[in-house]
Write an enzyme that holds these catalytic residues in place. Structure first.
Site, PDB file in Angstrom:
ATOM      1  N   THR A 382       0.801  -1.133   0.109  1.00 47.90           N
ATOM      2  CA  THR A 382      -0.173  -0.091  -0.122  1.00 47.90           C
ATOM      3  C   THR A 382       0.924   1.226   0.055  1.00 47.90           C
ATOM      4  OG1 THR A 382      -1.548  -1.268   1.231  1.00 47.90           O
ATOM      5  CG2 THR A 382      -2.094   0.973   1.202  1.00 47.90           C
ATOM      6  N   THR A 400      -4.259   1.544  -2.678  1.00 49.18           N
ATOM      7  CA  THR A 400      -3.412  -0.007  -2.612  1.00 49.18           C
ATOM      8  C   THR A 400      -4.048  -0.854  -3.651  1.00 49.18           C
ATOM      9  OG1 THR A 400      -3.254  -1.687  -0.907  1.00 49.18           O
ATOM     10  CG2 THR A 400      -5.451  -0.605  -1.118  1.00 49.18           C
ATOM     11  N   SER A 453     -11.110  -2.274   5.463  1.00 47.79           N
ATOM     12  CA  SER A 453      -9.631  -1.833   4.911  1.00 47.79           C
ATOM     13  C   SER A 453      -9.056  -1.352   6.456  1.00 47.79           C
ATOM     14  CB  SER A 453      -9.713  -0.679   4.041  1.00 47.79           C
ATOM     15  OG  SER A 453      -8.527   0.028   3.947  1.00 47.79           O
ATOM     16  N   GLY A 474      -0.737  -2.876   5.819  1.00 46.95           N
ATOM     17  CA  GLY A 474      -1.571  -3.627   6.320  1.00 46.95           C
ATOM     18  C   GLY A 474      -2.248  -3.132   7.417  1.00 46.95           C
TER      19      GLY A 474
HETATM   20  N1  GLY Z   1      -5.541  -3.699   1.389  1.00 51.35           N
HETATM   21  C1  GLY Z   1      -5.171  -3.222   2.760  1.00 51.35           C
HETATM   22  C2  GLY Z   1      -5.927  -2.474   3.629  1.00 51.35           C
HETATM   23  O1  GLY Z   1      -6.977  -1.804   2.584  1.00 51.35           O
HETATM   24  O2  GLY Z   1      -6.240  -2.381   4.562  1.00 51.35           O
END
Ligand code: GLY
Length: 571
Positions: A382, A400, A453, A474
């Site tokens: 991300t 991301t 998310s 993350g």
């Molecule tokens: N793909 C990581 C998030 O959106 O938290």
């Protein structure tokens, strides 16, 4: 007080917080009215790649504002930092619109296809199929980023997309030198990229990983961006690009339809705001869990005088607050358009009072006392960038494709690398996703639903200074942003905020992930004696921050020193 009694206090806090409803559909007027007249007069941009930061300044120089610059930065990152974000993924943005003194949250998160089927993510024996969740077209949600960029330009920008997308189109067509992280990501994912001819053609020209210093071009993405520039979001979600996406996804076993693409919609939502010791934090609402968790943690901490505590006890309270917020993350949160969430409760100071009462003064609370679950280490992908323009418009965008190089699937003829955001759903109940996060029915996949998310793009208004902040990482996004906010409240400048050593607890696994150097030996020993399991881990980052000191009217921009490719700049 005995722990059992503390749980009664928690229950009272819970019940007190249950009343009322949460309306999340309309932009909210900002409350920091003292900012109305003041303007910084210069601009600051901090992003994970110098070419992207410079693209933002290029568009400002052409008459654009912070929102046009955001389009330029995000689209350039799609070209130069595809391992982290891109037009095959999605983003979340917290905006401050200076002229109307409004704060708005723009949700350009991916959605599940109408044909989504949870069984596709299971092996025949019923165990989770991690490959389907993370690689190839089944792992991809319907992209939100192209619609989000068109939305920012149409509703808030000053120049057309042909201007704000021009730097990305030029960089993709003329080429650039990939940085070490992109080369390393391609190396790590080589075997997966080789599974799909269009992915191999794009990332492994002549069958090889691009070498450092070589010019690398992406003409198909340049063409796709040109169609977006010319026709707005219909240049991506219908016509040539849409048909190519559907053909490629179907040929590789995916289930998207043209209707999934044409019915994708950006959502504007009311940001979450939390007041903490005179600071207003404006941050991400569901379908991000970030704002709820940050608010919950700050509400718990607000009952302590942190300035009077030593590092051990301060860290103890922060970890215990993280633990409790992540427990709620797993149990309650999902897409607000699909699930009813007790947000009034979770955001209530009374609820935080109850949670605070369950924290023992000198001892870790085992997560198993809160509820049994399991998990694994989070990864580090991300991207985030922050912008303040000369007029005082502000943009915090976290964007991301999910895991490194997303699904590793490039749709033939488009240059579009698809995300693997489907793994952010709780695809299999009580089984951890790639970040070790667990989820409940609230985050189960459903047609058209947005996956939960951790992205937490935030704006922090203090008595004298304003910060635009965010980070990738993350599930650690939430705690890294929280720690950046606390460093800001402690008086840190942009460079101190991004360099600040970090730690993370997410309820399960019941361990504190620690950046080497975050704690000295006596602090680590004291925390271990209190019952914490400390685990050193790398990498952390990549935080990008812009600060506006309203006393001096000076801007300060910084990119995370953990990686050399970013650039924070004021001009
Ligand atoms: N793909 C990581 C998030 O959106 O938290």
């Amino acid at each position: 007080m005995k722990l059992a009694l503390r749980w009664h206090v928690l229950l009272i806090g819970f019940l007190l917080g249950m009343s009322g409803a949460y309306a999340a559909d309309n932009p909210t007027p900002s409350l920091h009215a003292e900012q109305l007249a003041q303007r910084p007069g210069r601009a600051g941009i901090a992003s994970a790649n110098a070419l992207a930061t410079e693209a933002g300044f290029e568009v400002l120089a052409k008459g654009g504002n912070a929102f046009d610059a955001a389009v330029a930065v995000a689209s350039t990152l799609s070209v130069v930092e595809p391992e982290s974000s891109g037009i095959g993924g999605g983003f979340m943005a917290t905006l401050h619109i200076a002229s109307s003194n409004r704060d708005v949250f723009v949700d350009a998160r991916e959605t599940a296809a109408a044909a989504v089927n949870a069984k596709d993510y299971l092996n025949p024996d019923g165990t989770p199929n991690r490959d389907a969740a993370l690689k190839g077209p089944l792992s991809a949600g319907i992209p939100g980023e192209p619609a989000g960029l068109a939305w920012l330009s149409k509703h808030y920008g000053k120049v057309p997309l042909t201007v704000s997308l021009a730097p990305a189109i030029r960089t993709a067509r003329d080429g650039f030198k990939p940085d070490g992280r992109l080369i390393g990501s391609i190396q790590d994912e080589q075997k997966n990229l080789e599974r799909w001819p269009a992915s191999a053609a794009k990332y492994l020209p002549d069958g090889k990983v691009p070498a450092a210093g070589e010019i690398w071009r992406d003409p198909e993405q340049a063409h796709t961006l040109e169609l977006l520039a010319q026709y707005g979001d219909s240049g991506f979600y219908s016509g040539e690009t849409a048909q190519k996406l559907i053909d490629a996804v179907h040929a590789a076993g995916g289930n998207w339809t043209l209707k999934d693409l044409s019915s994708y919609r950006v959502k504007e939502r009311m940001p979450i705001t939390v007041d903490y010791h005179g600071y207003k934090i404006i941050t991400a609402p569901p379908p991000s869990s970030g704002g709820v968790a940050i608010a919950e943690i700050l509400n718990i901490l607000s009952g302590f005088d942190m300035s009077k505590l030593d590092q051990v006890h301060r860290t103890h309270l922060v970890i215990e607050s993280m633990r409790r917020a992540f427990r709620d993350h797993n149990d309650y949160l999902g897409d607000p358009d699909f699930v009813k969430m007790p947000l009034d409760m979770l955001l209530s100071p009374y609820y935080a009072d109850g949670l605070r009462q369950t924290i023992l003064p000198d001892k870790a609370t085992p997560s198993s006392m809160l509820a049994p679950t399991n998990g694994q280490d989070p990864g580090m992908h991300t991207t985030h960038f922050s912008i303040i323009d000369a007029d005082g418009n502000m943009v915090a965008i976290t964007s991301t494709v999910n895991y490194v190089l997303g699904s590793t699937f490039v749709a033939k003829g488009t240059g579009v690398l698809l995300n693997d955001e489907m793994d952010d759903f709780a695809l299999v109940p009580n089984k951890p996703n790639v970040y070790g996060l667990l989820g409940s029915k609230a985050n189960a996949p459903e047609p058209g639903k947005r996956m939960l998310s951790s992205m937490s793009p935030s704006i922090v208004i203090g008595p004298d200074r304003t910060a635009v902040i965010g980070s990738p990482g993350g599930s650690t996004i939430i705690t890294q942003v929280l720690e950046g906010i606390l460093a800001f409240i402690d008086g840190g400048d942009a460079h101190q905020m991004v360099a600040h050593k970090r730690f993370h607890h997410q309820y399960m696994p019941d361990a504190v992930m620690v950046e080497p150097g975050a704690f000295d030996a006596p602090t680590s020993e004291a925390l271990t004696r209190m019952g914490y399991t400390l685990k050193e881990r790398e990498p952390w980052g990549f935080m990008n921050v812009v600060i506006w000191d309203r006393r001096t009217n000076k801007l300060d921009a910084a990119s995370d020193p953990r990686r050399p490719d970013g650039l924070g700049k004021v001009q």
